[in-house]
Structures are given as structure tokens and as C-alpha cells.
Design a protein around this motif. Sequence first.
Motif, mmCIF file in Angstrom:
data_model
loop_
_atom_site.group_PDB
_atom_site.id
_atom_site.type_symbol
_atom_site.label_atom_id
_atom_site.label_comp_id
_atom_site.label_asym_id
_atom_site.label_seq_id
_atom_site.Cartn_x
_atom_site.Cartn_y
_atom_site.Cartn_z
ATOM 1 N N TYR A 121 0.806 -1.220 0.000
ATOM 2 C CA TYR A 121 0.000 0.000 0.000
ATOM 3 C C TYR A 121 0.838 1.268 0.000
ATOM 4 N N GLY A 122 2.130 1.154 0.287
ATOM 5 C CA GLY A 122 3.008 2.322 0.207
ATOM 6 C C GLY A 122 3.135 2.873 -1.196
ATOM 7 N N MET A 123 2.772 2.072 -2.204
ATOM 8 C CA MET A 123 2.840 2.556 -3.585
ATOM 9 C C MET A 123 1.868 3.705 -3.828
ATOM 10 N N THR A 124 0.851 3.834 -2.992
ATOM 11 C CA THR A 124 -0.010 5.018 -3.064
ATOM 12 C C THR A 124 0.814 6.279 -2.844
ATOM 13 N N GLY A 125 1.741 6.222 -1.890
ATOM 14 C CA GLY A 125 2.600 7.367 -1.611
ATOM 15 C C GLY A 125 3.592 7.657 -2.710
ATOM 16 N N LEU A 126 3.866 6.677 -3.553
ATOM 17 C CA LEU A 126 4.733 6.907 -4.721
ATOM 18 C C LEU A 126 3.940 7.505 -5.874
ATOM 19 N N ALA A 127 2.732 7.019 -6.089
ATOM 20 C CA ALA A 127 1.934 7.454 -7.234
ATOM 21 C C ALA A 127 1.443 8.895 -7.093
#
Length: 512
Positions: free
Chosen positions: A327-333
Motif C-alpha cells: 500500500y506504500g505505492m499510493t505514496g509513490l503514485a
Amino acid sequence: MEAAITQHRDATGTIPGPRRPHPSSPRPEPPAGRWRQAAPIASPALAALALGLWGIERQGSMWRDESVTYQVAHRPLGELWGLLGEIDAVHGLYYLLMHAVFAVWDGGLVALRLPSVLGMALAAAGVGAIGARLSGHRAGLLAGLVFAVLPIVQQYAQEGRSYALVTAGVTWSTYFFLRATAGSGRRWWTAYAVALAVACWLHEFAAPALVAHGVTLWWSGAGRREVRRWAVAVAAVVLSLLPLAVISVGQAEAQLGWLGRPKAGAWLLFAGLSVPSALLCRLLVTVRHPGAAALTRLALPLLIAPAGLLMTISLVRPWYVDRYVLYGMTGLALPAGAALAWAIGRRHRLVPPLRLVTECVAATLAVAVLLPWSSRVRSPESRKDDVVAVARTVERSARPGDGVLFMPSRRREWLLPYPEVYDRLHDLALARPPEQSDTLHGTELTPSALRRTILASDRLIALQDPAGQPRDPFPGEKLKRRVLREYFTECERVRVHGAQVVVYVRRGVSTC
């Protein structure tokens, strides 16, 4: 998460001092039509759905973790409940969900992966909603699309495990967190607590998202009321999670004992994602992109805090795997989408021919970079092994009356989803099957009994890990290797992805 300071005149014509809107308040935008308002949510969801359905069967392959899901979800509820009391309680809610899915439609690999496809589409919609609220509709739309096309997102959108659904829960809880801290009412705090509690019940390592949200509150200088309400929501999530935590603590060694400390590659990947994201956020703040400060204070903690926390803990007690904090990929996107929106907004400075060339080159580069990754994550080689290929190889090699040895015993999962193959063989080491022993892979005979059983077999098939893999040091596993080495001759060795299928015969008793 800071909006611009505004001024206004009161009824007497005087100008009060500067007033700071709540740090979570979005920057006002011109009125938008229905489609423009829906696009940041609908378009990423549709893109993620299309990407998830593309090659969903992954060339008819399934790897060992998905095999566990498939086996456990097909057990009767009583046996499933007994298993969760012994092991894998952390995945209990997900197994129950998949049990319901297969009860409604036993659609094989498609049914196994479809909930993850839908979960990732829901997560992409959440990323778009967050981006639109913080930085505008275009930034939200692009952030959601960036999220949908990330290779790791595409990979777990087609994984028969809980991580896509956890990502959806955390992403939407983050959106509810934004709405709640903007003073929109208690219902948003309730939605936040419920969404995060569900995510944590799907997998306990969704809980570090609470830390990320706490960092966001601290960084944005939230008032006492918001901090107090957030603390109440956190307490509700933690209390709801206590029964699962109590059970899973007793299962931790069996559940996480296989993990090692993060290696240099994991730390480099962590830095390779965190540093560029921080630089993008810095760029957005520098160019005064709408909502840049608010986006920075939300995105960076979500990307960095959960992964960084688990990796640091893993220096002492290994707990970290990248998919646990997907879910950390939200912070990347989010910053990537906002940066793209800023770049597109500046293209009007280019003359039309140059603008067209620039757009074509950018689109070509994006396809050239992403297409090979997208193709790879839809191939059997993208996972550690291929259960389907192992079962087919055993089916071709087996003869009536053959024995089978799983080396190590947990590789029994390679054949358990295929009873038409497994039931034809004599499982030489099995004492009690998984369903009767409330285990994932069954229990095995004592070394002395195991030795007698192996030596009573003239021909057997051994399912082994690839060459070079660490060997289990347990007495039963050592005995299997020793008896085969001393009393059997190897007839055939077939290497399939992530496994070896080896045929043995007793020396002086049978021929190949």
C-alpha cells in the motif's frame, strides 16, 4: 498538509488577521462537470481493471502461496476454522472470503485472482480520489493511472493473496482520513476506523499505516481535536485487532520463521523509491503546484514509514517483505501524478509541432519501459515456482504404485491442489493429512517409521527445491536425503520452474 493563507473583510470593512484553513482542506477549484469530477476515480479504476484482467490466468500457472489459498479456501468451514487456530490466522478473513467466492463460483485461476483484480481497481480509484482532493482533478487522474501501471501493482493485482485487498483498504482509509481531518464530521472518522480495521484483519501489517497517518498529523500541525479524534479511531482499530493479535503472536514463529533480515538490495530499492519521491515533492513545493505541501505531508509518510519501520524492526526480528507494505505505492503514485500534471500544464509554452513531438516521445518511452515489465509479471517465471507445471510433470512421470517424497515437507503444496495426481501416489512420509491435522501441509512420520516406509518402496518420485537452495536441517529431512543417497539410484531429473521432479528406484530391486 497546508492550504494557502487567505484574507477576507468582515461586515465592518476591517480586515482580520490571516486565517489558515485546516491543513487537510483541499485547494478550491473551479466548478467541474460530472465527468471531470468522476474521471479521477473512474478512469484509474477501469485502467486497473483492464490490466488485471489482461492475462489473468498467467499462462495457466500458479505459485506456491496461491496454492495455499486455493487449498485452504476449498476446505469445509469446520476444517478451515480448525486450521486458523493452529496457523495462518493472519490470513483468516481472506481465506473466509475466498471460501465464499469458491462456494458461489469455483472458477479456477480466474476465481482465485478476480478478488485481487477488483481490489486493485478499488485501490487505484482511491489514489485518484486522494490526488484530486489534494492537487486537482488532473493530478488525481494521473496519480491513479500511474498507480495502476506500476509493475508491482500489476503483479499483485493478479495474485491469489490478500495484498491487493489490503492496499484498497489502506488507500481508502487514507482518503477517509483526509475527509475527517478537514472537519467533515464524525462519520468520516468512523469510515476511517472501519476501513483500516478491515485492512488489518485482512493482514496485520496494514497496521503501520496508522504510524504514517500519525506522522502526517504531526507534520501538518493538526489541532488537539483532530489528534484526539484520530487517537480514538486508532484505539478502535487496535481493540478490534486484539483477538487476531493474541492468536497470531502464538503462530509468529511458524508464520514468519522463514524470513531473513533485509539484504542490501532491499535497502537500495527502499532508497530508490523514497529519494526520487522526496525530490518530486520538493519540486512540486518549489514550483508552488496546487496542494503540493499537503500532498507531500501525506504521501511521503505513507511511502516511507511502514516499510522503514518494518525494515528497521527486521534488523532484530525479521518481519519485512515488500508485499506486506504494498500500500506504500499510493505514496509513490501521488507525487508522480502531480508532477505529470504540472509538466502537462507547462506544455502550452511549446510551439505546437514541438509539443506534439514531445508528447509522442514521452508516450513511446513510457510504453517501452512498462511493456516488458507488464509482460513479465504475466508469465510463470515472474513467481518463485509453478505448481501447475510440477503437477503436470509428476503426472507424466508417475506409474501405478509409485511413492512420492516431498523434500522439504512443505512442498506438499505443489500437489495438494491436484488430487487427481496426488491420490495416484503413495505419500511415503505422511502421518496425518492437512485436513485432519489442522495444518497446511499435514504431519509426517517419525524418522524411524519414515525410513521403513521409504525402503519398502521400489520406485518413488521426489519433489525437490532447485539446486543451490538451502536444505532444511530437520531430522526427517536429513533422513530422506540419506536414505535416497544410500539405497536408491536416480533415473530421471526434470527441472521445472522453481522445482525439480526426480525419479528414484531401489538398487538391485528395480530398474528405470
